[in-house]
Enzyme design. Structure first.
Site, short mmCIF file in Angstrom:
data_model
loop_
_atom_site.label_atom_id
_atom_site.label_comp_id
_atom_site.label_asym_id
_atom_site.label_seq_id
_atom_site.Cartn_x
_atom_site.Cartn_y
_atom_site.Cartn_z
CB CYS A 296 -0.93 -0.01 1.20
SG CYS A 296 -1.87 1.53 1.36
CB CYS B 283 0.71 1.32 4.39
SG CYS B 283 -0.91 0.90 5.05
CG ASP C 98 -2.97 14.73 -4.53
OD1 ASP C 98 -3.93 14.01 -4.20
OD2 ASP C 98 -2.34 14.59 -5.59
CG HIS D 98 -4.52 -0.62 4.82
ND1 HIS D 98 -4.04 0.03 3.71
CD2 HIS D 98 -5.46 -1.50 4.36
CE1 HIS D 98 -4.64 -0.44 2.63
NE2 HIS D 98 -5.50 -1.37 3.00
CG ASN E 297 -12.62 10.44 -5.28
OD1 ASN E 297 -13.70 10.98 -5.47
ND2 ASN E 297 -11.47 10.98 -5.63
CG HIS F 13 -4.35 3.91 3.32
ND1 HIS F 13 -3.34 3.26 4.02
CD2 HIS F 13 -4.86 4.84 4.18
CE1 HIS F 13 -3.24 3.78 5.25
NE2 HIS F 13 -4.16 4.75 5.36
CG HIS G 45 -7.26 9.07 -0.17
ND1 HIS G 45 -7.26 7.73 -0.52
CD2 HIS G 45 -7.58 9.75 -1.30
CE1 HIS G 45 -7.55 7.61 -1.81
NE2 HIS G 45 -7.77 8.83 -2.31
CG HIS H 42 -9.02 14.04 -2.42
ND1 HIS H 42 -7.97 14.12 -3.30
CD2 HIS H 42 -9.49 12.76 -2.53
CE1 HIS H 42 -7.81 12.96 -3.92
NE2 HIS H 42 -8.72 12.12 -3.46
P1 5GP Z 1 -8.03 8.99 -5.38
O1 5GP Z 1 -8.08 9.08 -6.88
O2 5GP Z 1 -7.75 7.57 -4.92
O3 5GP Z 1 -9.19 9.61 -4.67
O4 5GP Z 1 -6.80 9.89 -4.94
C1 5GP Z 1 -5.48 9.44 -4.86
C2 5GP Z 1 -4.62 10.69 -4.80
O5 5GP Z 1 -3.33 10.31 -4.40
C3 5GP Z 1 -4.49 11.41 -6.15
O6 5GP Z 1 -4.99 12.73 -6.04
C4 5GP Z 1 -2.99 11.35 -6.44
O7 5GP Z 1 -2.50 12.54 -7.02
C5 5GP Z 1 -2.39 11.13 -5.05
N1 5GP Z 1 -1.14 10.40 -5.07
C6 5GP Z 1 -0.86 9.28 -5.80
N2 5GP Z 1 0.40 8.87 -5.54
C7 5GP Z 1 0.92 9.75 -4.63
C8 5GP Z 1 2.19 9.83 -3.98
O8 5GP Z 1 3.10 9.03 -4.16
N3 5GP Z 1 2.36 10.87 -3.10
C9 5GP Z 1 1.37 11.79 -2.86
N4 5GP Z 1 1.66 12.78 -2.01
N5 5GP Z 1 0.16 11.72 -3.46
C10 5GP Z 1 -0.06 10.72 -4.33
ZN ZN Z 2 -2.54 1.40 3.50
#
Ligand code: 5GP
Ligand code: ZN
Length: 115
Positions: A5, A8, A31, A47, A88, A99, A101, A103
């Site tokens: 993950c 994680c 992000d 997690h 999301n 995992h 999150h 935003h």
């Molecule tokens: P989701 O699409 O799952 O709601 O959002 C995942 C978010 O994680 C995306 O906005 C993406 O830009 C961010 N993200 C993906 N990989 C990384 C990373 O390695 N570091 C950081 N800080 N953000 C990440």
């Molecule tokens: Zn995780």
């Protein structure tokens, strides 16, 4: 902690991130591809794949995540101008990291509904 993950691994310090707030159970970091001047992800250090899993397992931790989300907004100076909180969840919402999150997005005017 699950080895595969991404978030994680950020919690474990194995992958670098720009941390905004860290407390006992919650981590907030920027992000990597921000969609607005302020774009921070708030996650539980433990997690859980989705918001639904987290809500079922630990409702108090959901509250802690929202509290930290507002602290992030204050730290970034967007508490008054406004911000959007997004969890999301699942394929139609295009959740890409399994995992949970939250935003925190702000610093510009946003339309509703999102695309
Ligand atoms: P989701 O699409 O799952 O709601 O959002 C995942 C978010 O994680 C995306 O906005 C993406 O830009 C961010 N993200 C993906 N990989 C990384 C990373 O390695 N570091 C950081 N800080 N953000 C990440
Ligand atoms: Zn995780």
């Amino acid at each position: 902690m699950t080895d595969e993950c991404l978030f994680c691994r950020i919690v474990a310090g194995e992958i670098p991130a720009t941390v905004v707030i860290s407390n006992e159970r919650v981590l907030a970091f920027r992000d990597i591809s921000p969609v607005a001047p302020s774009h921070v992800l708030v996650i539980p250090k433990e997690h859980y794949p989705t918001a639904a899993d987290l809500a079922k397992a630990d409702p108090a931790l959901v509250g802690e995540i929202l509290t930290v989300a507002h602290q992030v907004a204050e730290a970034d100076g967007i508490a008054e101008s406004g911000y959007r909180l997004v969890f999301n969840t699942g394929p139609d919402a295009n959740q890409t990291v399994l995992h949970v999150h939250c935003h925190v997005i702000g610093g510009r005017s946003m339309t509703w509904p999102p695309g």
